[in-house]
Enzyme design. Structure first.
Site, PDB file in Angstrom:
ATOM      1  N   TYR A  66       1.315 -12.417   5.623  1.00  0.00           N
ATOM      2  CA  TYR A  66       1.071 -13.211   4.416  1.00  0.00           C
ATOM      3  C   TYR A  66       2.231 -13.446   4.151  1.00  0.00           C
ATOM      4  CZ  TYR A  66      -3.221 -14.656   1.529  1.00  0.00           C
ATOM      5  OH  TYR A  66      -4.254 -15.097   1.134  1.00  0.00           O
TER       6      TYR A  66
ATOM      7  N   TYR B 218       8.896  -2.690   8.918  1.00  0.00           N
ATOM      8  CA  TYR B 218       8.562  -2.769  10.080  1.00  0.00           C
ATOM      9  C   TYR B 218       7.553  -3.127  11.164  1.00  0.00           C
ATOM     10  CZ  TYR B 218      10.490   2.469   8.995  1.00  0.00           C
ATOM     11  OH  TYR B 218      10.980   3.641   8.848  1.00  0.00           O
TER      12      TYR B 218
ATOM     13  N   TYR C  70       2.273  10.645  -3.012  1.00  0.00           N
ATOM     14  CA  TYR C  70       2.413   9.207  -1.960  1.00  0.00           C
ATOM     15  C   TYR C  70       1.206  10.442  -0.562  1.00  0.00           C
ATOM     16  CZ  TYR C  70       3.160   6.539   2.067  1.00  0.00           C
ATOM     17  OH  TYR C  70       2.762   5.482   3.088  1.00  0.00           O
TER      18      TYR C  70
ATOM     19  N   LEU D  40      11.984   4.239   3.895  1.00  0.00           N
ATOM     20  CA  LEU D  40      13.267   2.877   4.084  1.00  0.00           C
ATOM     21  C   LEU D  40      12.982   2.071   2.865  1.00  0.00           C
ATOM     22  CD1 LEU D  40      13.564   2.633   7.568  1.00  0.00           C
ATOM     23  CD2 LEU D  40      15.520   2.999   6.355  1.00  0.00           C
TER      24      LEU D  40
ATOM     25  N   THR E 297      11.498  -1.388   1.883  1.00  0.00           N
ATOM     26  CA  THR E 297      10.680  -2.330   2.243  1.00  0.00           C
ATOM     27  C   THR E 297      10.300  -2.735   0.710  1.00  0.00           C
ATOM     28  OG1 THR E 297       8.942  -1.133   2.443  1.00  0.00           O
ATOM     29  CG2 THR E 297      10.277  -1.464   4.461  1.00  0.00           C
TER      30      THR E 297
ATOM     31  N   TYR F  58       3.454   7.336   6.393  1.00  0.00           N
ATOM     32  CA  TYR F  58       4.883   8.622   5.687  1.00  0.00           C
ATOM     33  C   TYR F  58       4.035   9.043   5.427  1.00  0.00           C
ATOM     34  CZ  TYR F  58       9.094   9.608   3.026  1.00  0.00           C
ATOM     35  OH  TYR F  58       9.928  10.640   2.835  1.00  0.00           O
TER      36      TYR F  58
ATOM     37  N   THR G 294       7.788  -9.129   7.627  1.00  0.00           N
ATOM     38  CA  THR G 294       8.381  -8.260   7.032  1.00  0.00           C
ATOM     39  C   THR G 294       8.768  -6.646   7.532  1.00  0.00           C
ATOM     40  OG1 THR G 294       7.494  -7.948   5.627  1.00  0.00           O
ATOM     41  CG2 THR G 294       9.573  -9.318   5.012  1.00  0.00           C
TER      42      THR G 294
HETATM   43  P1  NAD Z   1       6.519  -4.683   4.110  1.00  0.00           P
HETATM   44  O1  NAD Z   1       5.533  -5.308   2.887  1.00  0.00           O
HETATM   45  O2  NAD Z   1       7.822  -4.899   3.964  1.00  0.00           O
HETATM   46  O3  NAD Z   1       5.670  -5.554   5.519  1.00  0.00           O
HETATM   47  C1  NAD Z   1       3.977  -5.636   4.857  1.00  0.00           C
HETATM   48  C2  NAD Z   1       3.566  -7.233   5.730  1.00  0.00           C
HETATM   49  O4  NAD Z   1       2.575  -6.789   5.994  1.00  0.00           O
HETATM   50  C3  NAD Z   1       4.090  -8.311   5.826  1.00  0.00           C
HETATM   51  O5  NAD Z   1       4.595  -8.813   6.969  1.00  0.00           O
HETATM   52  C4  NAD Z   1       3.512  -8.797   5.034  1.00  0.00           C
HETATM   53  O6  NAD Z   1       3.347 -10.447   5.658  1.00  0.00           O
HETATM   54  C5  NAD Z   1       2.133  -8.760   5.648  1.00  0.00           C
HETATM   55  N1  NAD Z   1       0.272  -8.138   4.902  1.00  0.00           N
HETATM   56  C6  NAD Z   1       0.440  -7.947   3.221  1.00  0.00           C
HETATM   57  N2  NAD Z   1      -0.578  -8.487   3.438  1.00  0.00           N
HETATM   58  C7  NAD Z   1      -1.072  -9.150   4.192  1.00  0.00           C
HETATM   59  C8  NAD Z   1      -2.147  -9.659   4.875  1.00  0.00           C
HETATM   60  N3  NAD Z   1      -3.448  -9.917   3.916  1.00  0.00           N
HETATM   61  N4  NAD Z   1      -2.911 -10.796   5.778  1.00  0.00           N
HETATM   62  C9  NAD Z   1      -2.171 -10.357   6.677  1.00  0.00           C
HETATM   63  N5  NAD Z   1      -0.640  -9.686   6.497  1.00  0.00           N
HETATM   64  C10 NAD Z   1      -0.535  -9.146   5.274  1.00  0.00           C
HETATM   65  O7  NAD Z   1       5.590  -2.883   4.603  1.00  0.00           O
HETATM   66  P2  NAD Z   1       6.687  -2.167   5.394  1.00  0.00           P
HETATM   67  O8  NAD Z   1       7.184  -0.859   4.490  1.00  0.00           O
HETATM   68  O9  NAD Z   1       6.956  -3.061   6.493  1.00  0.00           O
HETATM   69  O10 NAD Z   1       5.200  -1.138   5.851  1.00  0.00           O
HETATM   70  C11 NAD Z   1       4.450  -1.678   7.111  1.00  0.00           C
HETATM   71  C12 NAD Z   1       3.418  -0.047   7.286  1.00  0.00           C
HETATM   72  O11 NAD Z   1       4.988   1.439   7.291  1.00  0.00           O
HETATM   73  C13 NAD Z   1       2.358  -0.308   6.147  1.00  0.00           C
HETATM   74  O12 NAD Z   1       1.265   0.728   6.760  1.00  0.00           O
HETATM   75  C14 NAD Z   1       3.759   1.284   5.077  1.00  0.00           C
HETATM   76  O13 NAD Z   1       2.473   2.508   4.396  1.00  0.00           O
HETATM   77  C15 NAD Z   1       4.216   1.717   6.472  1.00  0.00           C
HETATM   78  N6  NAD Z   1       5.600   2.583   6.242  1.00  0.00           N
HETATM   79  C16 NAD Z   1       6.457   2.501   5.417  1.00  0.00           C
HETATM   80  C17 NAD Z   1       8.063   3.302   5.102  1.00  0.00           C
HETATM   81  C18 NAD Z   1       8.673   3.242   4.283  1.00  0.00           C
HETATM   82  O14 NAD Z   1       8.900   3.346   4.082  1.00  0.00           O
HETATM   83  N7  NAD Z   1       8.702   0.733   4.195  1.00  0.00           N
HETATM   84  C19 NAD Z   1       7.696   4.184   5.431  1.00  0.00           C
HETATM   85  C20 NAD Z   1       6.217   4.803   6.404  1.00  0.00           C
HETATM   86  C21 NAD Z   1       5.515   3.748   6.336  1.00  0.00           C
END
Ligand code: NAD
Length: 394
Positions: free
Chosen positions: A74, A53, A235, A274, A276, A225, A51
């Site tokens: 997961y 990023y 944050y 974003l 998520t 972020y 899911t």
């Molecule tokens: P998300 O919840 O959409 O995705 C998380 C992913 O991690 C999923 O594929 C999930 O299956 C996997 N996951 C979770 N626990 C797991 C485990 N124990 N083993 C294997 N896989 C596991 O989250 P996202 O928002 O895409 O976040 C991803 C990264 O991007 C994070 O580091 C987040 O801090 C960073 N980020 C997010 C944003 C935002 O606004 N969403 C902005 C900047 C950075």
């Protein structure tokens, strides 16, 4: 079964198989429409691939650069009368599309923090894919069982040092209210760093290195972020921010490890805020995102995960030039979000937002639509009145 959205707070307990597949196709089409990313990755490992990023990174590597991809994620599979979580459907849809395009695509559903999943992944990569030239670390998790100590660490989203009060929104009910969050204890801070910091990324890189599965010149990237001052106490200066500092520490260590073998590199990319599953669970941030979307859509600068990662690959990682890094060594994809004019408008709108004017001052409708899309709802061309196979066997 006919699947309808069932939203509970910041989560939707159902997901639509055909809708998730349509969401994957939409992102693949977006990448294909932008044209190939020359000299991109050929063999990518994405940890947290189902899911947000991480998924966008996998789609961009595969359909932008023709990479074979190995994804670790997961997610909960379906039960008899309960749909799977969206990442489970996303992964099946992605694998089908990649395989149809003649691309290697293999995934492991399990705990990336565990030695068992690392060992399985490394065994499969070694036998089926070969040395990896791109590792994307994009796990967002509420807990981690430490592979050495067996301790269970739970991450918390809290300020550090003093309580924090600000506005937040119940995105489902559309109610804006004040929230006060008490500061984290020292133990909560350490636990959050253990879950969302860089140690597990380092363990993955060391395991790949030991197995001889890092290609010369490999790139490793993780996401973070920073955001505007209004969210800093929760944050950047909060527990999650300290975990992200640790991620940057890990990036420097991994960078040195890769450079010891040749021209490899590890970096942290600061991405845009974003919708998520991970970000919707953070207090205050969803309201900020709803205001941000309104401003950036009006400006024509709004981007989704797939746009951000396409831009990361095509203008930073694989443009044949040196990375444009800030003074902390980070790549900035949040440049459009952080433009002074965007942030000026946020500061102007923020004190005025209330339940009564939420629709007028923010893009709460856009937020909700995007949130539902994460679970496969609201996609054009999907018949939501049709019976669907929860196991997605066809
Ligand atoms: P998300 O919840 O959409 O995705 C998380 C992913 O991690 C999923 O594929 C999930 O299956 C996997 N996951 C979770 N626990 C797991 C485990 N124990 N083993 C294997 N896989 C596991 O989250 P996202 O928002 O895409 O976040 C991803 C990264 O991007 C994070 O580091 C987040 O801090 C960073 N980020 C997010 C944003 C935002 O606004 N969403 C902005 C900047 C950075």
């Amino acid at each position: 079964m006919i699947v309808r959205p069932k939203v509970r707070g910041f989560f939707c307990v159902t997901a639509h198989p055909a809708g998730c597949a349509a969401h994957i196709q939409e992102q693949i089409d977006q990448i294909r429409n932008r044209g190939p990313i020359q000299n991109g990755p050929k063999r990518a490992l994405v940890i947290g691939a189902s899911t947000g990023y991480g998924l966008a990174s996998r789609i961009t590597a595969a359909f932008g650069s023709g990479a074979g991809t190995f994804g670790v994620y997961y997610d909960r599979p379906p039960a008899e009368d309960r749909p799977a979580t969206p990442g489970w459907y996303n992964t099946i849809a992605f694998e089908r599309a990649a395989t149809a395009a003649g691309l290697y695509a293999r995934s492991l559903n399990g705990d990336a923090f565990s030695d068992a999943i690392k060992n399985q992944a490394i065994d499969l990569i070694g036998r089926e894919l070969g040395p990896i030239d791109l590792v994307v670390y994009s796990v967002a998790s509420p807990r981690r069982v430490h592979p050495r100590t067996g301790a269970i660490h739970k991450s918390v989203i809290k300020p550090v040092g003093q309580p924090y009060t600000n506005k937040t929104v119940d995105t489902d009910l559309g109610i804006v209210s004040d929230i006060t969050i008490e500061p984290a204890t020292a133990e909560e801070i350490a636990d959050t760093v253990a879950v969302m910091g860089g140690e597990d990324w380092e363990l993955w890189m060391q395991a790949l290195d030991r197995a001889g599965l890092l290609a010369p010149g490999a790139t490793a990237v993780a996401y973070s972020y920073i955001g505007p001052e209004v969210t800093w106490p929760i944050y950047r200066n909060g527990t999650i921010g300290l975990a992200k500092e640790d991620l940057e520490r890990a990036a420097r260590r991994i960078d040195a490890m890769l450079k010891a073998h040749g021209p490899g590199r590890a970096l942290v990319s600061i991405n845009k805020a974003l919708v998520t599953q991970a970000s919707s669970a953070i207090p205050v941030v969803p309201l900020y995102i709803a205001v941000l979307y309104k401003i950036m859509k009006a400006q024509g600068t709004h981007e989704g995960c797939i746009d951000q990662i396409q831009r990361l690959f095509s203008t930073q990682l694989y443009n044949g030039r040196a990375l444009a890094q800030d003074d902390g060594g980070r790549v900035r994809l949040d440049d459009r979000e952080m433009q002074p004019e965007v942030q000026r408008q946020i500061r102007e709108i923020w004190p005025r937002v209330a339940t009564e004017n939420l629709d007028e001052l923010t893009d709460i409708q856009g937020y909700r639509a995007e949130f539902l899309k994460l679970f496969g709802f609201g996609l054009a061309g999907v018949d939501y009145d049709a019976d669907v196979d929860l196991n997605m066997t066809s």
